[in-house]
Motif scaffolding. Structure first.
Motif, PDB file in Angstrom:
ATOM      1  N   ASP A   1     109.578  82.923 131.195  1.00 45.99           N
ATOM      2  CA  ASP A   1     108.406  82.065 130.995  1.00 45.99           C
ATOM      3  C   ASP A   1     108.842  80.761 130.312  1.00 45.99           C
ATOM      4  O   ASP A   1     109.277  80.759 129.159  1.00 45.99           O
ATOM      5  CB  ASP A   1     107.378  82.808 130.129  1.00 45.99           C
ATOM      6  N   ARG A   2     108.703  79.642 131.027  1.00 39.83           N
ATOM      7  CA  ARG A   2     109.172  78.366 130.489  1.00 39.83           C
ATOM      8  C   ARG A   2     108.258  77.804 129.405  1.00 39.83           C
ATOM      9  O   ARG A   2     108.608  76.815 128.754  1.00 39.83           O
ATOM     10  CB  ARG A   2     109.347  77.347 131.623  1.00 39.83           C
ATOM     11  N   HIS A   3     107.102  78.419 129.187  1.00 41.38           N
ATOM     12  CA  HIS A   3     106.188  77.986 128.138  1.00 41.38           C
ATOM     13  C   HIS A   3     106.263  78.878 126.901  1.00 41.38           C
ATOM     14  O   HIS A   3     106.201  78.396 125.772  1.00 41.38           O
ATOM     15  CB  HIS A   3     104.752  77.965 128.663  1.00 41.38           C
ATOM     16  N   ARG A   4     106.403  80.182 127.115  1.00 38.60           N
ATOM     17  CA  ARG A   4     106.390  81.127 125.993  1.00 38.60           C
ATOM     18  C   ARG A   4     107.741  81.787 125.739  1.00 38.60           C
ATOM     19  O   ARG A   4     107.908  82.467 124.725  1.00 38.60           O
ATOM     20  CB  ARG A   4     105.330  82.206 126.251  1.00 38.60           C
ATOM     21  N   GLY A   5     108.681  81.614 126.670  1.00 37.45           N
ATOM     22  CA  GLY A   5     110.020  82.143 126.482  1.00 37.45           C
ATOM     23  C   GLY A   5     111.014  81.001 126.464  1.00 37.45           C
ATOM     24  O   GLY A   5     110.868  80.050 125.700  1.00 37.45           O
ATOM     25  N   VAL A   6     112.019  81.073 127.322  1.00 35.17           N
ATOM     26  CA  VAL A   6     112.993  79.989 127.446  1.00 35.17           C
ATOM     27  C   VAL A   6     112.925  79.378 128.840  1.00 35.17           C
ATOM     28  O   VAL A   6     112.913  78.164 128.997  1.00 35.17           O
ATOM     29  CB  VAL A   6     114.431  80.503 127.167  1.00 35.17           C
ATOM     30  N   GLY A   7     112.857  80.248 129.867  1.00 35.19           N
ATOM     31  CA  GLY A   7     112.829  79.782 131.249  1.00 35.19           C
ATOM     32  C   GLY A   7     114.203  79.762 131.859  1.00 35.19           C
ATOM     33  O   GLY A   7     115.203  79.468 131.185  1.00 35.19           O
ATOM     34  N   PHE A   8     114.266  80.123 133.132  1.00 37.70           N
ATOM     35  CA  PHE A   8     115.543  80.133 133.847  1.00 37.70           C
ATOM     36  C   PHE A   8     115.279  80.264 135.337  1.00 37.70           C
ATOM     37  O   PHE A   8     114.193  80.659 135.759  1.00 37.70           O
ATOM     38  CB  PHE A   8     116.436  81.296 133.372  1.00 37.70           C
ATOM     39  N   ASP A   9     116.310  79.946 136.124  1.00 33.92           N
ATOM     40  CA  ASP A   9     116.300  80.298 137.539  1.00 33.92           C
ATOM     41  C   ASP A   9     116.806  81.727 137.712  1.00 33.92           C
ATOM     42  O   ASP A   9     116.300  82.469 138.556  1.00 33.92           O
ATOM     43  CB  ASP A   9     117.168  79.331 138.349  1.00 33.92           C
ATOM     44  N   GLN A  10     117.831  82.095 136.933  1.00 25.48           N
ATOM     45  CA  GLN A  10     118.324  83.466 136.890  1.00 25.48           C
ATOM     46  C   GLN A  10     118.685  83.843 135.459  1.00 25.48           C
ATOM     47  O   GLN A  10     119.108  82.983 134.667  1.00 25.48           O
ATOM     48  CB  GLN A  10     119.573  83.674 137.773  1.00 25.48           C
ATOM     49  N   LEU A  11     118.497  85.122 135.153  1.00 23.71           N
ATOM     50  CA  LEU A  11     119.027  85.723 133.937  1.00 23.71           C
ATOM     51  C   LEU A  11     120.331  86.397 134.315  1.00 23.71           C
ATOM     52  O   LEU A  11     120.391  87.155 135.290  1.00 23.71           O
ATOM     53  CB  LEU A  11     118.050  86.757 133.380  1.00 23.71           C
ATOM     54  N   ALA A  12     121.398  86.122 133.567  1.00 26.46           N
ATOM     55  CA  ALA A  12     122.707  86.725 133.829  1.00 26.46           C
ATOM     56  C   ALA A  12     123.129  87.544 132.617  1.00 26.46           C
ATOM     57  O   ALA A  12     123.013  87.081 131.477  1.00 26.46           O
ATOM     58  CB  ALA A  12     123.743  85.650 134.133  1.00 26.46           C
ATOM     59  N   VAL A  13     123.601  88.746 132.879  1.00 30.05           N
ATOM     60  CA  VAL A  13     124.016  89.653 131.806  1.00 30.05           C
ATOM     61  C   VAL A  13     125.503  89.946 131.951  1.00 30.05           C
ATOM     62  O   VAL A  13     125.964  90.367 133.017  1.00 30.05           O
ATOM     63  CB  VAL A  13     123.208  90.964 131.848  1.00 30.05           C
ATOM     64  N   ILE A  14     126.260  89.693 130.873  1.00 28.59           N
ATOM     65  CA  ILE A  14     127.688  89.981 130.850  1.00 28.59           C
ATOM     66  C   ILE A  14     127.888  91.363 130.242  1.00 28.59           C
ATOM     67  O   ILE A  14     127.401  91.644 129.140  1.00 28.59           O
ATOM     68  CB  ILE A  14     128.462  88.958 129.998  1.00 28.59           C
ATOM     69  N   GLY A  15     128.613  92.223 130.948  1.00 31.80           N
ATOM     70  CA  GLY A  15     128.915  93.543 130.435  1.00 31.80           C
ATOM     71  C   GLY A  15     130.380  93.866 130.611  1.00 31.80           C
ATOM     72  O   GLY A  15     131.116  93.145 131.300  1.00 31.80           O
ATOM     73  N   PRO A  16     130.843  94.940 129.987  1.00 29.49           N
ATOM     74  CA  PRO A  16     132.247  95.346 130.178  1.00 29.49           C
ATOM     75  C   PRO A  16     132.459  95.857 131.594  1.00 29.49           C
ATOM     76  O   PRO A  16     131.547  96.379 132.233  1.00 29.49           O
ATOM     77  CB  PRO A  16     132.428  96.465 129.144  1.00 29.49           C
TER      78      PRO A  16
END
Length: 278
Positions: A43-58
């Protein structure tokens, strides 16, 4: 939302030519990635906003494992610009100039291309109808639909329309309509492109589950492959997007994507924000 994090959740904001990402480093923690978390952050108004969320894991193999989420909570096996952004971050962290990153697309090699640019090998394109996938056996070079677009798989499906002038296409309506075309059972990314010069393309993109974006790495790869297959260009092209320029080189070992990246800021989601997520 319940997590084991007492002091909030750190994140990074990155972009490749305005194609923007929130990145969570999950290598030293195990934060559950729920649909509610993805939706709240997007949410670009109440969160941060993005085109994609990327998660780095082992990763069992290579330097890290990457998982990508669209703004609507759906996942994508590939995200070229996010992969390049994270590769740059990990190269700066480790001092390496070459990485192996495990994704839903397979193990991708990323390297420092010099001049602040980062390259990633997005793998061989998927050209057969069942690989992309399509709903039926048709010619992927020219689909049996209005405009005769080309279908390409880059770990996610793409539908490329070659037009007279990409800037004149009303992409909000055009992209939304073709994303849901019944020929694409998993929906599709939609691109409109025209030849701007020898081995030079102008492209705009609609990403499935997101909408119009300033740039897209996997879409750029798909357009370059489609243009080469149709004899419009050679295998190495410059692509101008709304957010800037990328270079794509379709080689024997895969499709290489090169361009700049940016790590904009690092922040922390507060406990109050996390506790408010259903």
């Amino acid at each position: 939302m319940t997590t084991t994090i007492q002091d909030g959740l750190p994140f990074m904001k990155m972009h490749g030519l305005g194609n923007d990402f929130v990145v969570l480093d999950n290598r030293a923690r195990n934060v559950p990635i729920t649909a509610g978390l993805v939706s709240a952050i997007s949410d670009r108004h109440r969160g941060v906003g993005f085109d994609q969320l990327a998660v780095i894991g082992p990763a069992d193999r290579g330097d890290a494992r990457l998982v990508f989420y669209n703004a609507d909570g759906s996942t994508s096996a590939a995200c070229g610009n996010a992969t390049r952004c994270i590769a740059r971050y990990l190269m700066e962290e480790t001092g390496k100039d070459r990485l192996e990153l495990t994704t839903g697309r397979g193990v991708l090699v990323a390297c420092d291309a010099g001049g602040g640019s980062t390259s990633v090998n997005m793998g061989a394109p998927q050209l057969r109808w069942e690989e992309i996938p399509l709903a039926e056996d048709v010619d992927t070079l020219e689909l049996p639909m209005e405009g005769g677009p080309t279908a390409t798989g880059m770990g996610n499906p793409h539908c490329t329309f070659f037009v007279e002038d990409a800037d004149l296409i009303p992409l909000e309506d055009f992209g939304a309509r073709y994303e849901l075309h019944p020929l694409f059972p998993q929906r599709t990314n939609v691109q409109v492109a025209h030849l701007a010069g020898p081995d030079h393309l102008r492209m705009r993109v609609w990403e499935r589950g997101v909408g119009v974006t300033l740039a897209s790495g996997s879409s750029s790869c798909a357009v370059a492959v489609a243009a080469a297959r149709r004899g419009l260009t050679g295998h190495s092209v410059r692509i101008d997007l709304d957010g800037g320029t990328l270079h794509v080189d379709w080689r024997e070992d895969g499709v290489w994507l090169t361009g700049p990246t940016a790590h904009v800021f690092t922040g922390t989601f507060t406990r109050a924000f996390l506790d408010g997520i259903a």
